[in-house]
Scaffold this motif. Structure first.
Motif, PDB file in Angstrom:
ATOM      1  N   ARG A 194       0.828  -1.203   0.000  1.00 34.35           N
ATOM      2  CA  ARG A 194       0.000   0.000   0.000  1.00 34.35           C
ATOM      3  C   ARG A 194       0.869   1.262   0.000  1.00 34.35           C
ATOM      4  N   VAL A 195       1.898   1.279   0.819  1.00 36.70           N
ATOM      5  CA  VAL A 195       2.798   2.427   0.852  1.00 36.70           C
ATOM      6  C   VAL A 195       3.467   2.617  -0.510  1.00 36.70           C
ATOM      7  N   PHE A 196       3.942   1.529  -1.105  1.00 39.39           N
ATOM      8  CA  PHE A 196       4.610   1.603  -2.400  1.00 39.39           C
ATOM      9  C   PHE A 196       3.675   2.153  -3.471  1.00 39.39           C
ATOM     10  N   CYS A 197       2.455   1.617  -3.548  1.00 37.76           N
ATOM     11  CA  CYS A 197       1.536   2.027  -4.606  1.00 37.76           C
ATOM     12  C   CYS A 197       1.065   3.466  -4.417  1.00 37.76           C
ATOM     13  N   LEU A 198       0.830   3.879  -3.196  1.00 34.67           N
ATOM     14  CA  LEU A 198       0.461   5.278  -2.957  1.00 34.67           C
ATOM     15  C   LEU A 198       1.590   6.218  -3.370  1.00 34.67           C
ATOM     16  N   ALA A 199       2.812   5.835  -3.041  1.00 29.85           N
ATOM     17  CA  ALA A 199       3.953   6.672  -3.414  1.00 29.85           C
ATOM     18  C   ALA A 199       4.124   6.716  -4.935  1.00 29.85           C
ATOM     19  N   ARG A 200       3.940   5.569  -5.614  1.00 29.85           N
ATOM     20  CA  ARG A 200       4.044   5.549  -7.076  1.00 29.85           C
ATOM     21  C   ARG A 200       2.992   6.431  -7.722  1.00 29.85           C
ATOM     22  N   ALA A 201       1.825   6.550  -7.046  1.00 26.49           N
ATOM     23  CA  ALA A 201       0.750   7.399  -7.564  1.00 26.49           C
ATOM     24  C   ALA A 201       0.949   8.861  -7.193  1.00 26.49           C
ATOM     25  N   GLY A 202       1.997   9.168  -6.420  1.00 24.85           N
ATOM     26  CA  GLY A 202       2.272  10.538  -6.036  1.00 24.85           C
ATOM     27  C   GLY A 202       1.581  10.989  -4.767  1.00 24.85           C
ATOM     28  N   ASP A 203       0.888  10.073  -4.096  1.00 27.22           N
ATOM     29  CA  ASP A 203       0.188  10.438  -2.861  1.00 27.22           C
ATOM     30  C   ASP A 203       1.099  10.149  -1.672  1.00 27.22           C
ATOM     31  N   TRP A 204       2.160  10.928  -1.565  1.00 25.66           N
ATOM     32  CA  TRP A 204       3.137  10.723  -0.503  1.00 25.66           C
ATOM     33  C   TRP A 204       2.559  10.976   0.892  1.00 25.66           C
ATOM     34  N   PRO A 205       1.692  11.996   1.088  1.00 27.33           N
ATOM     35  CA  PRO A 205       1.127  12.201   2.431  1.00 27.33           C
ATOM     36  C   PRO A 205       0.342  10.990   2.933  1.00 27.33           C
ATOM     37  N   ALA A 206      -0.473  10.398   2.062  1.00 24.96           N
ATOM     38  CA  ALA A 206      -1.245   9.221   2.485  1.00 24.96           C
ATOM     39  C   ALA A 206      -0.318   8.058   2.819  1.00 24.96           C
TER      40      ALA A 206
END
Length: 522
Positions: free
Chosen positions: A205-217
């Motif tokens: 989940r952390v990896f995919c959120l970061a890949r999508a640019g949602d670093w805060p989440a």
């Protein structure tokens, strides 16, 4: 902000609960999640609600019944190659008990001979009915995918997975990992977000959120996990550095090597500047070095490594060899230069120039053990009339390693005692009277001669085939042929005989030619 953070922490708690329940249930019977130990634990299916115990019933006799799942066809039927392409019947596995087939497949080694590699990949991709007693989980389907992953053949594995139900957790985790290594992870992350029935693990989940640019989440989820004490020190360090790569530079942190590298760990380490050389990792990881962002030298080395296992096409291999002009000499640079020199000779100098450049190409192919892929790529050249008449030793050897080996043998004229055996095998005219003088020290000649002259020979593979368990029999023949290279050469004969008994004459001839022409024994 507090409610926003709370929702993520609540979601994290649900993921952790699901993970624990699945881990307990999956390993209760001691069965491994997969035969591939480097798969990422990227998803966990939601735990099923517990049912209250039913009251005991007495005085009732229960008849023996057979249960057939009603939730759709078995995943084992999924394949990419129809019967009219493979020449194999759809009953390939249907007479074999599922546990026996899965065990046989997992025990089958990754072959070193290209003909065996091609045959094994074809078996993995064939459309066929499920084995006897197939479970709804599709155990044979998963074992087929795992064998492709073990070989490093990620493109066919990914295609096979995508022809199945990607939303099944054990299928998705394999698809997610192949996506990580082939550079298509953004698509996999998007699919993951669209499949609420699958619970992604914390790292995924952390990896995919970061890949999508949602670093805060991504940071909120990690901080929530830390506050719950749900992250190991190693996980905390890797995920923290992944979200803040500059921290590694500021504090000069170095991650300790993991006990088992997963594709997710590999990609996150790569992102923070601590990439692990793929040469030290399982073969499948070499696919990550085929990406356009990777330096040409590593692309070449990865392409050769995968080609040796039959995991990339000859077109891809030659494409990498000719991608740039070598800027240095030695090793892989010399091999790239030999391919480029041969290509240039073909385009500018015609047949004579190509024949002059061919020995260097053959030597380069031998040093990297990619003779057969290059022979396949240049098949049209090797079967030109002028080349066949030239009597060039390199052209003759590469021609016999190509799919056009019969045409090459037909043009051989009156071969000497060394080449006579090769010509007889290629023509399918090997007899006990065929001269073998030039092969006095070769331990494989007698088994090959027996396979083509003595009719059907007794072997475990032949017994399985006779019992109607064709798929198992072919796996047994592959194992026996491969084992003959590192063990007893005598096992090669019965394996070839078994293949010939079911009409796989072309495969048997190519195996025999490759055993004699390639240095794969020992």
């Amino acid at each position: 902000m507090g409610a926003y953070r709370g929702r993520y922490i609540l979601a994290l708690g649900l993921w952790l609960a699901a993970s624990a329940a699945v881990a307990e249930g999956t390993r209760a019977n001691g069965a491994p999640l997969s035969a591939i130990d480097w798969l990422s634990e990227s998803v966990t299916p939601a735990p099923r609600a517990a049912r209250p115990p039913a009251p005991p019933v007495t005085g009732v006799t229960t008849p023996e019944i057979t249960v057939q799942p009603l939730d759709g066809p078995s995943p084992d039927v999924v394949g990419l190659l129809p019967s009219d392409v493979t020449g194999l019947p759809t009953t390939l596995w249907s007479s074999s008990p599922e546990p026996d087939v899965v065990a046989a497949l997992r025990a089958t080694p990754v072959p070193s001979l290209p003909a065996l590699q091609e045959m094994l990949i074809q078996l993995m991709l064939a459309e066929a009915a499920p084995p006897a007693g197939a479970a709804p989980a599709g155990n044979l389907f998963l074992a087929r995918v795992d064998k492709l992953l073990q070989m490093g053949a990620l493109d066919p594995a990914q295609s096979l997975i995508e022809a199945s139900d990607v939303a099944r957790p054990e299928v998705f985790r394999r698809w997610f990992d192949t996506s990580l290594l082939t550079g298509t992870e953004d698509f996999a992350c998007t699919r993951l977000n669209a499949m609420p029935a699958i619970a992604p693990t914390l790292a995924t989940r952390v990896f995919c959120l970061a890949r999508a640019g949602d670093w805060p989440a991504a940071a909120l989820i990690l901080n929530g996990a830390l506050s719950l004490g749900a992250v190991t020190p190693a996980e905390e360090q890797l995920l923290t550095l992944f979200l803040d790569p500059e921290l590694a530079e500021e504090e000069e942190l170095l991650l300790p090597p993991p006990a088992t590298m997963t594709p997710l760990d590999f990609r996150m380490r790569e992102a923070i500047g601590e990439a692990i050389p793929t040469a030290t990792l399982p073969r499948a990881f070499a696919n990550a070095d085929l990406r356009s962002m990777i330096a040409w030298r590593y692309q070449l080395e990865a392409a050769e490594r995968l080609s040796r296992a039959g995991a990339v096409s000859e077109n891809a291999l030659v494409g990498f060899y000719t991608l740039h002009v070598p800027a240095a000499s030695g090793g892989v640079w010399d091999r790239a230069a030999a391919v480029q020199d041969f290509d240039f000779a073909l385009k500018s100098g015609g047949t004579d120039a190509a024949l002059n450049a061919l020995p260097a190409l053959m030597e380069a192919a031998r040093s990297a053990k990619v003779e057969v892929p290059l022979a396949r790529f240049y098949q049209d050249v090797l079967t030109q009339a002028d080349v066949l008449r030239a009597g060039n030793a390199a052209a003759f050897a590469m021609g016999l390693l190509s799919p056009a080996y019969e045409a090459v043998a037909a043009a051989a004229g009156n071969p000497d005692s060394h080449d006579a055996l090769l010509v007889a095998i290629a023509r399918g005219q090997l007899t006990e009277a065929t001269p073998t003088d030039g092969w006095a020290d070769n331990n494989f000649v007698a088994p090959i001669q027996a396979a083509f002259t003595q009719g059907e020979m007794t072997s475990p593979a032949r017994d399985l085939i006779a019992a109607g368990r064709l798929g198992e029999g072919l796996l047994s023949a592959i194992s026996a042929a491969e084992d003959s290279l590192t063990g007893d050469p005598a096992t090669l004969g019965p394996a070839l005989s078994a293949l010939r008994s079911v009409g796989l004459e072309d495969v048997a001839r190519r195996i025999a030619l490759q055993v004699l022409l390639l240095d794969r024994a020992g």
